[in-house]
Design an enzyme around this catalytic site. Structure first.
Site, PDB file in Angstrom:
ATOM      1  N   SER A   1       9.621  -0.140  -2.199  1.00  0.00           N
ATOM      2  CA  SER A   1       8.324   0.537  -2.304  1.00  0.00           C
ATOM      3  C   SER A   1       8.450   1.965  -1.808  1.00  0.00           C
ATOM      4  O   SER A   1       8.697   2.218  -0.628  1.00  0.00           O
ATOM      5  CB  SER A   1       7.271  -0.220  -1.498  1.00  0.00           C
ATOM      6  OG  SER A   1       6.085   0.542  -1.459  1.00  0.00           O
TER       7      SER A   1
ATOM      8  N   HIS B   1       8.736   0.202  -6.884  1.00  0.00           N
ATOM      9  CA  HIS B   1       7.318  -0.108  -6.686  1.00  0.00           C
ATOM     10  C   HIS B   1       6.582   1.154  -6.253  1.00  0.00           C
ATOM     11  O   HIS B   1       6.936   1.781  -5.253  1.00  0.00           O
ATOM     12  CB  HIS B   1       7.233  -1.201  -5.614  1.00  0.00           C
ATOM     13  CG  HIS B   1       5.867  -1.724  -5.330  1.00  0.00           C
ATOM     14  ND1 HIS B   1       5.291  -2.746  -6.057  1.00  0.00           N
ATOM     15  CD2 HIS B   1       4.964  -1.393  -4.385  1.00  0.00           C
ATOM     16  CE1 HIS B   1       4.096  -3.020  -5.564  1.00  0.00           C
ATOM     17  NE2 HIS B   1       3.867  -2.196  -4.540  1.00  0.00           N
TER      18      HIS B   1
ATOM     19  N   ASP C   1       2.998   2.737  -5.173  1.00  0.00           N
ATOM     20  CA  ASP C   1       1.673   2.390  -4.659  1.00  0.00           C
ATOM     21  C   ASP C   1       0.691   3.524  -4.899  1.00  0.00           C
ATOM     22  O   ASP C   1       0.815   4.600  -4.309  1.00  0.00           O
ATOM     23  CB  ASP C   1       1.755   2.126  -3.149  1.00  0.00           C
ATOM     24  CG  ASP C   1       2.454   0.825  -2.843  1.00  0.00           C
ATOM     25  OD1 ASP C   1       2.006  -0.210  -3.365  1.00  0.00           O
ATOM     26  OD2 ASP C   1       3.448   0.848  -2.092  1.00  0.00           O
TER      27      ASP C   1
ATOM     28  N   MET D   1      -3.017   4.803  -4.408  1.00  0.00           N
ATOM     29  CA  MET D   1      -4.213   4.550  -3.579  1.00  0.00           C
ATOM     30  C   MET D   1      -5.199   5.690  -3.745  1.00  0.00           C
ATOM     31  O   MET D   1      -4.808   6.859  -3.711  1.00  0.00           O
ATOM     32  CB  MET D   1      -3.814   4.467  -2.106  1.00  0.00           C
ATOM     33  CG  MET D   1      -2.728   3.464  -1.819  1.00  0.00           C
ATOM     34  SD  MET D   1      -2.361   3.439  -0.061  1.00  0.00           S
ATOM     35  CE  MET D   1      -0.966   2.301  -0.041  1.00  0.00           C
TER      36      MET D   1
ATOM     37  N   HIS E   1       1.590  -0.235  -8.737  1.00  0.00           N
ATOM     38  CA  HIS E   1       0.596  -1.069  -8.050  1.00  0.00           C
ATOM     39  C   HIS E   1      -0.659  -0.232  -7.839  1.00  0.00           C
ATOM     40  O   HIS E   1      -0.697   0.616  -6.954  1.00  0.00           O
ATOM     41  CB  HIS E   1       1.213  -1.534  -6.719  1.00  0.00           C
ATOM     42  CG  HIS E   1       0.300  -2.350  -5.861  1.00  0.00           C
ATOM     43  ND1 HIS E   1       0.597  -2.656  -4.540  1.00  0.00           N
ATOM     44  CD2 HIS E   1      -0.898  -2.927  -6.107  1.00  0.00           C
ATOM     45  CE1 HIS E   1      -0.386  -3.378  -4.033  1.00  0.00           C
ATOM     46  NE2 HIS E   1      -1.308  -3.549  -4.948  1.00  0.00           N
TER      47      HIS E   1
ATOM     48  N   MET F   1      -3.997   0.494  -6.480  1.00  0.00           N
ATOM     49  CA  MET F   1      -5.013   0.129  -5.477  1.00  0.00           C
ATOM     50  C   MET F   1      -6.144   1.127  -5.647  1.00  0.00           C
ATOM     51  O   MET F   1      -6.374   1.991  -4.799  1.00  0.00           O
ATOM     52  CB  MET F   1      -4.400   0.178  -4.075  1.00  0.00           C
ATOM     53  CG  MET F   1      -3.474  -1.007  -3.814  1.00  0.00           C
ATOM     54  SD  MET F   1      -2.410  -0.751  -2.394  1.00  0.00           S
ATOM     55  CE  MET F   1      -1.077   0.110  -3.218  1.00  0.00           C
TER      56      MET F   1
ATOM     57  N   MET G   1      -0.637 -10.225  -2.041  1.00  0.00           N
ATOM     58  CA  MET G   1      -0.531  -9.295  -0.913  1.00  0.00           C
ATOM     59  C   MET G   1      -0.408 -10.104   0.381  1.00  0.00           C
ATOM     60  O   MET G   1      -1.201 -11.004   0.649  1.00  0.00           O
ATOM     61  CB  MET G   1      -1.779  -8.406  -0.821  1.00  0.00           C
ATOM     62  CG  MET G   1      -1.926  -7.366  -1.916  1.00  0.00           C
ATOM     63  SD  MET G   1      -0.565  -6.190  -2.020  1.00  0.00           S
ATOM     64  CE  MET G   1      -0.609  -5.408  -0.409  1.00  0.00           C
TER      65      MET G   1
ATOM     66  N   ASP H   1       4.100  -8.662  -1.473  1.00  0.00           N
ATOM     67  CA  ASP H   1       4.115  -7.269  -1.023  1.00  0.00           C
ATOM     68  C   ASP H   1       3.476  -7.184   0.365  1.00  0.00           C
ATOM     69  O   ASP H   1       2.341  -7.618   0.543  1.00  0.00           O
ATOM     70  CB  ASP H   1       3.312  -6.439  -2.045  1.00  0.00           C
ATOM     71  CG  ASP H   1       3.274  -4.946  -1.755  1.00  0.00           C
ATOM     72  OD1 ASP H   1       4.000  -4.480  -0.857  1.00  0.00           O
ATOM     73  OD2 ASP H   1       2.510  -4.247  -2.453  1.00  0.00           O
TER      74      ASP H   1
HETATM   75  C1  DX5 Z   1       0.666  -1.629   0.977  1.00  0.00           C
HETATM   76  C2  DX5 Z   1       1.547  -1.435  -0.203  1.00  0.00           C
HETATM   77  C3  DX5 Z   1       2.937  -1.863  -0.025  1.00  0.00           C
HETATM   78  C4  DX5 Z   1       3.703  -1.161   1.068  1.00  0.00           C
HETATM   79  C5  DX5 Z   1       4.566  -2.216   1.701  1.00  0.00           C
HETATM   80  O1  DX5 Z   1      -0.656  -1.498   0.602  1.00  0.00           O
HETATM   81  O2  DX5 Z   1       1.031  -2.139  -1.320  1.00  0.00           O
HETATM   82  O3  DX5 Z   1       3.676  -1.814  -1.242  1.00  0.00           O
HETATM   83  O4  DX5 Z   1       4.504  -0.097   0.632  1.00  0.00           O
HETATM   84  O5  DX5 Z   1       5.146  -1.681   2.810  1.00  0.00           O
HETATM   85  P1  DX5 Z   1       5.942  -2.542   3.873  1.00  0.00           P
HETATM   86  O6  DX5 Z   1       7.096  -3.165   3.166  1.00  0.00           O
HETATM   87  O7  DX5 Z   1       6.324  -1.528   4.889  1.00  0.00           O
HETATM   88  O8  DX5 Z   1       4.982  -3.582   4.434  1.00  0.00           O
HETATM   89 ZN    ZN Z   2       2.313  -2.215  -3.107  1.00  0.00          ZN
END
Ligand code: DX5
Ligand code: ZN
Length: 216
Positions: free
Chosen positions: A7, A30, A32, A34, A63, A65, A134, A172
């Site tokens: 990620s 991956h 993320d 947001m 991903h 969010m 999650m 994740d």
């Molecule tokens: C959190 C993200 C994850 C994050 C995971 O909202 O969706 O993908 O990067 O990070 P770690 O592996 O540090 O928990």
């Molecule tokens: Zn994620």
């Protein structure tokens, strides 16, 4: 086959080229996204996805969010995503989003927050390439793994075994070798890890370490 998804959220953004090269033995990258609405944090958006697309041949696992996945799914497809995963909680009727992703010829995934029961994705199972469970509240890297994810992974694996055997089950949040082992035993076959991989002295070795686990 077990797949490892580093990620990028935990990478050093001042050196994206080097960080992406360091995880080239992963199976997918991956990303993320947001928006500060669906989750209380803002990460990065379309221009970064476009740059990352030019830097790697790895499958790009986006991903989302974000509060309005329907509005942006096509833009992320154009930016270079291969797999677009959105949150069921953001979308009371997920079918139009699934249609939009498919219309772009991309793979579709649906993500569930820790408190969302897996029964809510049952009606859509056949239409999904991946389910994302999650194991932390979405929004931040570096949180502690919540074991409540394990029975959810088991339940999705049971559903998938009878109805969609080729479904990928991704987990994740809080993934380190110990939590990863429990997830794989429960039936997960795609492990997302941010902190564990990018903060390790050797990201490539951290990926190899996770790869030693055997999927069911
Ligand atoms: C959190 C993200 C994850 C994050 C995971 O909202 O969706 O993908 O990067 O990070 P770690 O592996 O540090 O928990
Ligand atoms: Zn994620």
């Amino acid at each position: 086959m077990l797949q490892i998804a580093p990620s990028l959220l935990s990478a050093d953004f001042s050196n994206l080229t080097g960080e992406i090269a360091a995880v080239s033995n992963g199976d997918m990258l991956h990303l993320d996204i947001m928006d500060g609405h669906f989750v209380p944090n803002i990460s990065f958006g379309l221009p970064i996805v476009e740059c990352v697309r030019r830097m790697t041949g790895l499958l790009l696992d986006v991903h989302l969010m974000i509060a309005n996945p329907l509005k942006y799914a096509e833009a992320f497809a154009w930016a270079g995503a291969d797999l677009i995963c959105f949150h069921l909680e953001a979308q009371p009727d997920p079918r139009p989003v699934l249609r939009a992703i498919r219309a772009c010829g991309k793979m579709a995934g649906m993500a569930l927050k820790p408190a969302t029961p897996v029964q809510r994705l049952e009606p859509y199972l056949e239409e999904l390439d991946m389910v994302l469970i999650m194991a932390v509240e979405p929004g931040f890297g570096g949180q502690r793994f919540q074991p409540g994810a394990l029975p959810k992974i088991q339940a999705v694996r049971r559903m998938a075994d009878s109805r969609k055997p080729d479904l990928w089950i991704q987990v994740d949040g809080g993934i380190v070798p110990e939590t990863a082992a429990s997830c794989v035993q429960a039936g997960a076959d795609v492990l997302v890890a941010g902190t564990y991989i990018f903060r390790s002295p050797s990201p490539a070795q951290a990926i190899s370490q996770l790869r030693l686990l055997q999927p069911r």
